[in-house]
Design a protein around this motif. Sequence first.
Motif, short mmCIF file in Angstrom:
data_model
loop_
_atom_site.label_atom_id
_atom_site.label_comp_id
_atom_site.label_asym_id
_atom_site.label_seq_id
_atom_site.Cartn_x
_atom_site.Cartn_y
_atom_site.Cartn_z
N HIS A 261 54.12 -6.46 -49.79
CA HIS A 261 53.95 -7.28 -51.32
C HIS A 261 53.60 -8.53 -50.84
O HIS A 261 52.97 -9.13 -51.86
N PHE A 262 54.19 -9.08 -50.02
CA PHE A 262 53.94 -10.63 -49.76
C PHE A 262 53.60 -11.00 -48.52
O PHE A 262 54.30 -10.60 -47.48
N ILE A 263 52.60 -11.89 -48.25
CA ILE A 263 52.00 -12.14 -46.92
C ILE A 263 52.73 -13.57 -46.83
O ILE A 263 52.31 -14.42 -47.80
N ALA A 264 53.41 -13.84 -45.66
CA ALA A 264 53.96 -14.93 -45.18
C ALA A 264 53.26 -15.86 -44.31
O ALA A 264 52.55 -15.24 -43.44
N GLU A 265 53.24 -17.11 -44.47
CA GLU A 265 52.58 -18.01 -43.66
C GLU A 265 53.47 -19.26 -43.46
O GLU A 265 54.20 -19.39 -44.25
N GLU A 270 52.88 -31.28 -44.01
CA GLU A 270 51.99 -32.59 -44.02
C GLU A 270 50.63 -32.34 -44.14
O GLU A 270 50.06 -32.85 -44.94
N THR A 271 50.24 -31.66 -43.25
CA THR A 271 48.65 -31.47 -43.00
C THR A 271 48.21 -30.03 -43.90
O THR A 271 46.96 -29.97 -43.84
N GLY A 272 49.05 -29.24 -44.21
CA GLY A 272 48.76 -27.80 -44.43
C GLY A 272 48.25 -26.91 -43.51
O GLY A 272 47.71 -25.65 -43.86
N GLU A 273 48.25 -27.39 -42.43
CA GLU A 273 47.72 -26.47 -41.28
C GLU A 273 48.50 -25.55 -41.02
O GLU A 273 49.39 -25.50 -40.99
N VAL A 274 47.93 -23.88 -40.82
CA VAL A 274 48.79 -22.81 -40.48
C VAL A 274 49.31 -23.25 -38.91
O VAL A 274 48.56 -23.19 -37.94
N LEU A 275 50.61 -22.93 -38.66
CA LEU A 275 51.17 -22.97 -37.59
C LEU A 275 51.48 -21.55 -36.77
O LEU A 275 51.54 -20.66 -37.58
N PRO A 276 51.53 -21.59 -35.52
CA PRO A 276 51.83 -20.40 -34.68
C PRO A 276 53.35 -19.93 -35.06
O PRO A 276 54.08 -20.58 -35.39
N GLU A 282 57.01 -25.18 -43.34
CA GLU A 282 56.84 -24.66 -44.76
C GLU A 282 56.20 -23.21 -44.86
O GLU A 282 55.40 -22.88 -44.45
N LEU A 283 57.17 -22.56 -45.68
CA LEU A 283 56.87 -21.01 -46.03
C LEU A 283 56.23 -21.18 -47.08
O LEU A 283 56.34 -21.51 -48.54
N VAL A 284 54.95 -20.32 -46.94
CA VAL A 284 53.84 -19.93 -47.92
C VAL A 284 53.73 -18.55 -48.19
O VAL A 284 53.70 -17.87 -47.30
N PHE A 285 53.73 -18.16 -49.52
CA PHE A 285 53.42 -16.62 -49.92
C PHE A 285 52.46 -16.34 -50.64
O PHE A 285 52.12 -17.11 -51.50
N CYS A 304 61.34 -22.95 -42.86
CA CYS A 304 61.91 -21.78 -41.90
C CYS A 304 60.98 -21.50 -40.85
O CYS A 304 59.71 -22.01 -40.65
N VAL A 305 61.38 -20.28 -40.09
CA VAL A 305 60.85 -19.88 -38.91
C VAL A 305 60.61 -18.38 -39.13
O VAL A 305 61.32 -17.71 -39.63
N LEU A 306 59.48 -17.99 -38.70
CA LEU A 306 59.42 -16.57 -38.75
C LEU A 306 59.47 -15.85 -37.52
O LEU A 306 58.99 -16.54 -36.54
N SER A 307 59.87 -14.64 -37.31
CA SER A 307 59.88 -14.05 -36.04
C SER A 307 59.46 -12.64 -35.84
O SER A 307 59.90 -11.71 -37.16
N ARG A 308 58.76 -11.99 -35.02
CA ARG A 308 58.41 -10.71 -34.96
C ARG A 308 59.20 -9.92 -34.00
O ARG A 308 58.56 -8.96 -33.43
N LYS A 309 60.15 -10.48 -33.53
CA LYS A 309 60.98 -9.91 -32.51
C LYS A 309 61.37 -8.48 -32.98
O LYS A 309 61.91 -8.55 -34.18
#
Length: 432
Positions: A261-265, A270-276, A282-285, A304-309
Motif C-alpha cells: 500500500h505504501f512505498i517508502a523512501e 536538506e537536499t531531498g536526494e534519495v539515500l541508499p 527522512e521517511l517519505v511515503f 529513521c532507517v530502512l532495512s531489508r534484512k
Amino acid sequence: MKRYYQKEIETASHEQIRAWQSERLVKQVRHVWDNVPYYRKKMEEKGVTPADIRGVEDLHKLPFLTKADLREAYPYGLMGKPLKDCVRIQSTSGTTGKRVVAFYTQKDIDLWEDCCARAIVAVGGTEEDVCQVCYGYGLFTGGPGLNGGSHKAGCLTLPMSSGNTDRQLQFMVDLETTIICCTPSYAAYLAESIHERGLRDRIKLKAGIFGAEAWSEEMRRDIEKSLGIKAYDIYGLTEISGPGVSFECEEQTGMHINEDHFIAEIIDPETGEVLPEGSKGELVFTCITKEAFPLLRYRTRDICVLSRKPCSCGRTHVKMSKPMGRSDDMLIIKGVNVFPSQIETVLIEQGYQANYQIVVDRVGHSDTLEVQVEMTADKFTDSLSKIAEMEKNLVDALKAMLGIYAKVKLVAPKTIARSEGKAVRIIDKRKI
Ligand code: DLL
C-alpha cells in the motif's frame, strides 16, 4: 497460532512486491494527474507527466508533498475523489493551518483496517482474544483504526477510547483482556495503576500494541516486565491513513511497512536526494492504493532507517527503525502532536508577547509540558492571586488549543534569556 492476516501478501517475494508497487504506482499517478489539480500543477512545474512514471524506479522524478502543501490545499485541495464518494474524515489536533484533514472512501477504510489487522495478528491476535482499544476515538486515527483491525482479526473488541483508568481496569479484569492498544505512556501509567491496586494477578494481558509517540527500548522492557506481556510498536500518521502504516512482529527489531500500500523512501532532509538503503534520513511515503487522499511522496519529517534484512517472522516487507527524531519542530507530548507555533498563537491571543520557553520532560513514563511565559509590563503584578488567575486563564486557553494540560509559569518581564541567533524556545529533557 495464526501468524499472518494476509499470508500471501505479507510473505510475498521482493520481486512480487516490487511488481505490485510498479503497477499500482503507474495507475495511482494517472489517477492523481486526472483528479488532483493541485498535484498535477506540481508535476507540470517539475516537467513530469504520467508517461514518465513506468515503475518504482521512476518514483524519484515526482515532486514531494509536505505539510505546507496540506495547509495550502486545506481542506479539499488534495482529494482524489468527489465528496459524495467519501465516507469518513479523520484529523489531527491543531489550528486550521496545522490541522490535517484526511478523507477516506469505504475502500480506503477497508484497506486501512486490513493493515491494522495485520498488526494485531502479528502479536498473536485471534478470535480467542479480547482486544481493548484505549487510543482516542473520534477524529484521532488511533481508536478507529485499531478498532477496525481488531474486528477484522476476529477479536472481541472493547472500544474504550482513552482515559477513565478505573473503567479501563475494571473491563480489563472482568472481560479478561488479552491485547491492549494504547500509547506507550498510557501503558506505563496503566501498569503503575495495576500494581497500586493489587490487580497484577487478576489481569490476563499477553500483548500490547503501543505507538503514536516515540518510546525507548528501556520503556519497552519496563512495560513488559511490569505487566508480564510482550510490547510491540506500531507506527502511522493521519496523512497516510493512521496506525498500521508499519507494525512490529515477534522479532521486535523494527516495523514492517505495508509495502503493498505504501512505498517508502529515505531522503536527505536538506537536499531531498534519495539515500541508499541503510542510510538514516527522512521517511517519505507514496500511497499506491488510496483513493480519496492519495498523497504521493509525502515527507513525514520522521527520521529513521530502512532495512531489508530477512526477518525470522517470515514477513518480507521492508522494516523501518523506530523514528529517531523529526526534521521539523513538531513535539509529540502524551501522544498529541504539538507545534510551538500553536502555543505562541495562544500567548499572543491572550495579550502576551512571544517571550516564552517550552519545557518538556518525562516523569516516570509520562510526559510533562510546562510553558514559561514572561509577563508584559502592563500585566506585571506582584499579587499572587492575580498571577494565579492569569496562569489559570493561560492553562485553559492552551488546553483548548492543544487538547492537553500544560503547566504555566508566569515570570517577570525580561527574565527569559534572549538569544542572538535562533531563539531557544524548546527544552526537551526527555531521553528517548
Ligand atoms: O499518531 C497515528 C497512530 C495512532 C500511530 C496510533 C500509532 C498508533 P498522527 O497523530 O498523525 O498519527 O501523528 C503522526 O506521530 O509522524 C510520528 O512522528 C509519530 N509517531 C506515530 N507512531 C509512532 C511510533 C498517529 N510508533 C506522527 N514511534 C508520526 C514514534 C510515532 N513516533
